[in-house]
Design an enzyme around this catalytic site. Structure first.
Site, PDB file in Angstrom:
ATOM      1  N   HIS A 138      11.456 -22.827   9.530  1.00  0.00           N
ATOM      2  CA  HIS A 138      10.425 -23.517  10.313  1.00  0.00           C
ATOM      3  C   HIS A 138       9.039 -23.443   9.677  1.00  0.00           C
ATOM      4  O   HIS A 138       8.262 -24.392   9.790  1.00  0.00           O
ATOM      5  CB  HIS A 138      10.345 -22.920  11.723  1.00  0.00           C
ATOM      6  CG  HIS A 138      11.506 -23.278  12.589  1.00  0.00           C
ATOM      7  ND1 HIS A 138      11.466 -23.210  13.959  1.00  0.00           N
ATOM      8  CD2 HIS A 138      12.767 -23.713  12.282  1.00  0.00           C
ATOM      9  CE1 HIS A 138      12.634 -23.585  14.471  1.00  0.00           C
ATOM     10  NE2 HIS A 138      13.442 -23.884  13.468  1.00  0.00           N
TER      11      HIS A 138
ATOM     12  N   THR B  95       3.147  -1.002   8.662  1.00  0.00           N
ATOM     13  CA  THR B  95       3.742  -1.865   9.689  1.00  0.00           C
ATOM     14  C   THR B  95       4.005  -3.288   9.209  1.00  0.00           C
ATOM     15  O   THR B  95       4.688  -4.049   9.900  1.00  0.00           O
ATOM     16  CB  THR B  95       2.775  -1.997  10.882  1.00  0.00           C
ATOM     17  OG1 THR B  95       1.536  -2.530  10.381  1.00  0.00           O
ATOM     18  CG2 THR B  95       2.512  -0.653  11.544  1.00  0.00           C
TER      19      THR B  95
ATOM     20  N   CYS C 237       3.128  -2.848   4.068  1.00  0.00           N
ATOM     21  CA  CYS C 237       2.258  -1.711   4.385  1.00  0.00           C
ATOM     22  C   CYS C 237       3.022  -0.891   5.417  1.00  0.00           C
ATOM     23  O   CYS C 237       4.237  -1.047   5.535  1.00  0.00           O
ATOM     24  CB  CYS C 237       0.870  -2.169   4.846  1.00  0.00           C
ATOM     25  SG  CYS C 237       0.827  -3.125   6.371  1.00  0.00           S
TER      26      CYS C 237
ATOM     27  N   ASP D 229       0.861  -1.181   0.000  1.00  0.00           N
ATOM     28  CA  ASP D 229       0.000   0.000   0.000  1.00  0.00           C
ATOM     29  C   ASP D 229       0.902   1.237   0.000  1.00  0.00           C
ATOM     30  O   ASP D 229       2.133   1.123  -0.173  1.00  0.00           O
ATOM     31  CB  ASP D 229      -0.998  -0.031   1.180  1.00  0.00           C
ATOM     32  CG  ASP D 229      -0.359   0.302   2.526  1.00  0.00           C
ATOM     33  OD1 ASP D 229       0.890   0.430   2.600  1.00  0.00           O
ATOM     34  OD2 ASP D 229      -1.099   0.440   3.512  1.00  0.00           O
TER      35      ASP D 229
ATOM     36  N   HIS E 167       9.668 -29.874  10.099  1.00  0.00           N
ATOM     37  CA  HIS E 167       8.535 -29.025  10.501  1.00  0.00           C
ATOM     38  C   HIS E 167       7.298 -29.244   9.637  1.00  0.00           C
ATOM     39  O   HIS E 167       6.259 -28.624   9.885  1.00  0.00           O
ATOM     40  CB  HIS E 167       8.934 -27.547  10.455  1.00  0.00           C
ATOM     41  CG  HIS E 167       9.916 -27.171  11.512  1.00  0.00           C
ATOM     42  ND1 HIS E 167       9.553 -26.999  12.827  1.00  0.00           N
ATOM     43  CD2 HIS E 167      11.253 -26.964  11.459  1.00  0.00           C
ATOM     44  CE1 HIS E 167      10.629 -26.692  13.540  1.00  0.00           C
ATOM     45  NE2 HIS E 167      11.676 -26.677  12.728  1.00  0.00           N
TER      46      HIS E 167
HETATM   47  C1  RB5 Z   1      -2.270   2.835   6.398  1.00  0.00           C
HETATM   48  O1  RB5 Z   1      -2.195   4.122   6.891  1.00  0.00           O
HETATM   49  C2  RB5 Z   1      -1.771   1.829   7.431  1.00  0.00           C
HETATM   50  O2  RB5 Z   1      -2.776   1.547   8.323  1.00  0.00           O
HETATM   51  C3  RB5 Z   1      -1.276   0.591   6.736  1.00  0.00           C
HETATM   52  O3  RB5 Z   1      -0.205   0.911   5.898  1.00  0.00           O
HETATM   53  C4  RB5 Z   1      -0.767  -0.531   7.621  1.00  0.00           C
HETATM   54  O4  RB5 Z   1       0.222  -0.096   8.494  1.00  0.00           O
HETATM   55  C5  RB5 Z   1      -1.797  -1.353   8.261  1.00  0.00           C
HETATM   56  O5  RB5 Z   1      -1.534  -2.360   8.935  1.00  0.00           O
END
Ligand code: RB5
Length: 146
Positions: free
Chosen positions: A98, A67, A65, A8, A132
């Site tokens: 694993h 995170t 994304c 994203d 595994h």
């Molecule tokens: C988008 O702002 C953010 O929520 C997305 O990139 C991600 O981190 C979601 O898990």
């Protein structure tokens, strides 16, 4: 290796850096987007890469994304995907050795370029430990009950 990649907007910049590195190293990379910093929804890209890995001939997929959390959750909803959110060399190694992950997830806002490149290299240079496999079979059984 043949690699599918997608992100994203939160993972876009790190995706571009990883893609450039992989192309320089002569890997065959297919980019499923996104193609700018404009806001998009990470489930769309987790689905695209997940489906490409399960239905195609890719060695593995990379999803990003902000995170890595949301897009790993989304990719894991595709039957046959084992997406692992990795954040250092140890988790990258274990995700392959694993879990035989076929998709790795990274956070564009939580992981540096240097760490990301190291993670990708570690994952590509690790082999699955077949002892595994029974656990992966149990994951497959959970999918069968959907
Ligand atoms: C988008 O702002 C953010 O929520 C997305 O990139 C991600 O981190 C979601 O898990």
């Amino acid at each position: 290796m043949k690699i599918a990649i997608g992100s994203d907007h939160g993972g876009y910049e790190l995706k571009e850096k990883i893609k450039s590195f992989l192309i320089l190293e002569n890997h065959d990379v297919t980019d499923f987007g996104t193609n700018s910093l404009a806001s998009v929804d990470y489930p769309d890209y987790g689905k695209k890469v997940g489906e490409a890995v399960v239905n195609g001939t890719y060695d593995f997929g990379i999803v990003l994304c902000g995170t890595g959390i949301g897009i790993s959750i989304a990719a894991n909803k595709v039957k046959g995907v084992r997406a692992a959110l990795v954040y250092d060399d140890n988790t990258a190694y274990l995700a392959k050795a694993h879990n035989n992950a076929n998709v790795i997830a990274l956070g564009g806002r939580t992981t540096s370029e240097e760490t990301a490149i190291s993670i990708v290299n570690t994952f590509m240079n690790t082999t699955f430990e077949p002892r595994h496999q029974p656990r992966l079979d149990k994951i497959k059984n959970i999918e069968g009950k959907e």
